[in-house]
Design a protein around this motif. Structure first.
Motif, mmCIF file in Angstrom:
data_model
loop_
_atom_site.group_PDB
_atom_site.id
_atom_site.type_symbol
_atom_site.label_atom_id
_atom_site.label_comp_id
_atom_site.label_asym_id
_atom_site.label_seq_id
_atom_site.Cartn_x
_atom_site.Cartn_y
_atom_site.Cartn_z
ATOM 1 N N LEU A 154 10.756 -23.250 7.188
ATOM 2 C CA LEU A 154 11.553 -24.241 6.476
ATOM 3 C C LEU A 154 11.224 -25.692 6.842
ATOM 4 O O LEU A 154 11.229 -26.558 5.957
ATOM 5 N N PRO A 155 10.913 -26.030 8.098
ATOM 6 C CA PRO A 155 10.554 -27.425 8.388
ATOM 7 C C PRO A 155 9.322 -27.884 7.591
ATOM 8 O O PRO A 155 9.313 -28.977 7.030
ATOM 9 N N ALA A 156 8.301 -27.046 7.527
ATOM 10 C CA ALA A 156 7.105 -27.408 6.750
ATOM 11 C C ALA A 156 7.437 -27.473 5.266
ATOM 12 O O ALA A 156 6.990 -28.380 4.556
ATOM 13 N N LYS A 157 8.244 -26.527 4.802
ATOM 14 C CA LYS A 157 8.629 -26.508 3.388
ATOM 15 C C LYS A 157 9.350 -27.802 3.015
ATOM 16 O O LYS A 157 9.096 -28.383 1.951
ATOM 17 N N ARG A 158 10.239 -28.271 3.886
ATOM 18 C CA ARG A 158 10.961 -29.520 3.620
ATOM 19 C C ARG A 158 10.001 -30.706 3.537
ATOM 20 O O ARG A 158 10.165 -31.597 2.700
ATOM 21 N N LEU A 159 8.992 -30.731 4.402
ATOM 22 C CA LEU A 159 8.000 -31.807 4.356
ATOM 23 C C LEU A 159 7.283 -31.798 3.003
ATOM 24 O O LEU A 159 7.159 -32.828 2.343
ATOM 25 N N TYR A 160 6.836 -30.630 2.584
ATOM 26 C CA TYR A 160 6.104 -30.543 1.319
ATOM 27 C C TYR A 160 7.002 -30.889 0.138
ATOM 28 O O TYR A 160 6.567 -31.562 -0.802
ATOM 29 N N GLU A 161 8.260 -30.463 0.183
ATOM 30 C CA GLU A 161 9.193 -30.799 -0.900
ATOM 31 C C GLU A 161 9.400 -32.315 -0.991
ATOM 32 O O GLU A 161 9.524 -32.868 -2.080
ATOM 33 N N LYS A 162 9.406 -32.973 0.152
ATOM 34 C CA LYS A 162 9.552 -34.436 0.195
ATOM 35 C C LYS A 162 8.415 -35.117 -0.578
ATOM 36 O O LYS A 162 8.585 -36.191 -1.128
ATOM 37 N N TYR A 163 7.260 -34.457 -0.629
ATOM 38 C CA TYR A 163 6.097 -34.990 -1.332
ATOM 39 C C TYR A 163 5.928 -34.389 -2.730
ATOM 40 O O TYR A 163 4.871 -34.500 -3.332
ATOM 41 N N GLY A 164 6.979 -33.728 -3.238
ATOM 42 C CA GLY A 164 6.964 -33.259 -4.617
ATOM 43 C C GLY A 164 6.492 -31.846 -4.848
ATOM 44 O O GLY A 164 6.352 -31.410 -5.997
ATOM 45 N N PHE A 165 6.239 -31.089 -3.785
ATOM 46 C CA PHE A 165 5.814 -29.696 -3.951
ATOM 47 C C PHE A 165 7.028 -28.825 -4.267
ATOM 48 O O PHE A 165 8.120 -29.053 -3.730
ATOM 49 N N ILE A 166 6.834 -27.836 -5.118
ATOM 50 C CA ILE A 166 7.881 -26.867 -5.435
ATOM 51 C C ILE A 166 7.315 -25.462 -5.271
ATOM 52 O O ILE A 166 6.121 -25.229 -5.490
ATOM 53 N N THR A 167 8.169 -24.537 -4.883
ATOM 54 C CA THR A 167 7.753 -23.147 -4.743
ATOM 55 C C THR A 167 7.652 -22.518 -6.118
ATOM 56 O O THR A 167 8.598 -22.576 -6.899
ATOM 57 N N VAL A 168 6.489 -21.930 -6.401
ATOM 58 C CA VAL A 168 6.277 -21.303 -7.702
ATOM 59 C C VAL A 168 6.099 -19.797 -7.604
ATOM 60 O O VAL A 168 6.154 -19.095 -8.613
ATOM 61 N N GLU A 169 5.891 -19.306 -6.385
ATOM 62 C CA GLU A 169 5.666 -17.865 -6.213
ATOM 63 C C GLU A 169 5.951 -17.488 -4.759
ATOM 64 O O GLU A 169 5.635 -18.255 -3.846
ATOM 65 N N THR A 170 6.542 -16.330 -4.565
ATOM 66 C CA THR A 170 6.723 -15.750 -3.233
ATOM 67 C C THR A 170 6.123 -14.360 -3.274
ATOM 68 O O THR A 170 6.334 -13.616 -4.220
ATOM 69 N N PHE A 171 5.359 -14.019 -2.249
ATOM 70 C CA PHE A 171 4.664 -12.737 -2.235
ATOM 71 C C PHE A 171 4.488 -12.261 -0.790
ATOM 72 O O PHE A 171 4.617 -13.048 0.149
ATOM 73 N N GLU A 172 4.198 -10.981 -0.646
ATOM 74 C CA GLU A 172 3.947 -10.434 0.688
ATOM 75 C C GLU A 172 2.459 -10.472 0.978
ATOM 76 O O GLU A 172 1.640 -10.132 0.135
ATOM 77 N N THR A 173 2.136 -10.925 2.177
ATOM 78 C CA THR A 173 0.757 -10.949 2.646
ATOM 79 C C THR A 173 0.747 -10.408 4.072
ATOM 80 O O THR A 173 1.760 -9.872 4.533
ATOM 81 N N ARG A 174 -0.361 -10.529 4.754
ATOM 82 C CA ARG A 174 -0.452 -10.021 6.122
ATOM 83 C C ARG A 174 -1.080 -11.082 7.015
ATOM 84 O O ARG A 174 -1.958 -11.821 6.592
ATOM 85 N N TYR A 175 -0.589 -11.126 8.242
ATOM 86 C CA TYR A 175 -1.230 -11.933 9.267
ATOM 87 C C TYR A 175 -1.447 -11.042 10.475
ATOM 88 O O TYR A 175 -0.483 -10.474 11.017
ATOM 89 N N ASN A 176 -2.681 -10.893 10.852
ATOM 90 C CA ASN A 176 -3.062 -10.067 12.006
ATOM 91 C C ASN A 176 -2.394 -8.694 11.959
ATOM 92 O O ASN A 176 -1.867 -8.198 12.959
ATOM 93 N N GLY A 177 -2.384 -8.100 10.769
ATOM 94 C CA GLY A 177 -1.897 -6.731 10.602
ATOM 95 C C GLY A 177 -0.421 -6.589 10.289
ATOM 96 O O GLY A 177 0.033 -5.498 9.969
ATOM 97 N N LEU A 178 0.357 -7.655 10.385
ATOM 98 C CA LEU A 178 1.797 -7.572 10.132
ATOM 99 C C LEU A 178 2.160 -8.246 8.809
ATOM 100 O O LEU A 178 1.614 -9.304 8.471
ATOM 101 N N ALA A 179 3.085 -7.644 8.108
ATOM 102 C CA ALA A 179 3.536 -8.195 6.824
ATOM 103 C C ALA A 179 4.338 -9.469 7.048
ATOM 104 O O ALA A 179 5.101 -9.584 8.008
ATOM 105 N N VAL A 180 4.143 -10.406 6.136
ATOM 106 C CA VAL A 180 4.887 -11.668 6.154
ATOM 107 C C VAL A 180 4.993 -12.150 4.709
ATOM 108 O O VAL A 180 4.084 -11.955 3.914
ATOM 109 N N PHE A 181 6.133 -12.729 4.376
ATOM 110 C CA PHE A 181 6.291 -13.309 3.039
ATOM 111 C C PHE A 181 5.746 -14.730 3.064
ATOM 112 O O PHE A 181 5.961 -15.475 4.021
#
Length: 154
Positions: free
Chosen positions: A117-144
């Protein structure tokens, strides 16, 4: 003050590689600290996908005598933005983000952990909006993850 920050941003040189991998190792797991599981770092030099993405990107370092962070952009996609934790909240990340946006121009996109959320707030401050949420993996573990887009301005 922004112009002062820009003077600290310079292009990546091959001799910066160890600095980039050190900053990545010290900050990558911060992106995942809000998850309900514990992730183990996959060093950048062992992460074939992220290393390839970074190597084909334009990389810029925030360097005021010490490299405090870096960002990478490929076309219209921000592929990395990492700031050493002790320098967060001082405008370093904002300066890198503004620089990358100015370099790329137009519509931009990026991906981040949905829970960061801290990074998301920074990006939103610069006009970014979330357009998609999906599941991916980092080092073998699932993460949204979220795809965020900043529409072209003007």
């Amino acid at each position: 003050m922004q112009a002062e920050f820009y003077m600290c941003i310079r292009p990546f040189k091959d001799s910066d590689y160890s600095t980039i991998t050190r900053i990545y190792a010290n900050t990558k797991l911060d992106e995942l600290r809000y998850e309900d599981k514990v992730f183990e770092l996959l060093p950048l030099e062992e992460d074939a996908v992220r290393l390839k993405q970074l190597s084909e990107s334009d990389i810029y370092l925030y360097d005021n005598g010490e490299v405090l962070g870096y960002g990478a952009v490929f076309g219209q996609e921000i592929r990395a933005l990492f700031v050493l934790s002790k320098y967060r909240g001082l405008g370093v990340g904002q300066a890198i983000l503004a620089f990358l946006m100015a370099k790329a121009g137009g519509e931009m996109s990026l991906y981040l952990a949905s829970s960061n959320l801290p990074a998301k707030r920074l990006y939103e401050k610069y006009g970014f909006i979330t357009v998609e949420t999906f599941e991916t993996r980092y080092n073998g573990l699932a993460v949204f993850a979220d795809k965020m887009v900043r529409p072209a301005v003007g």
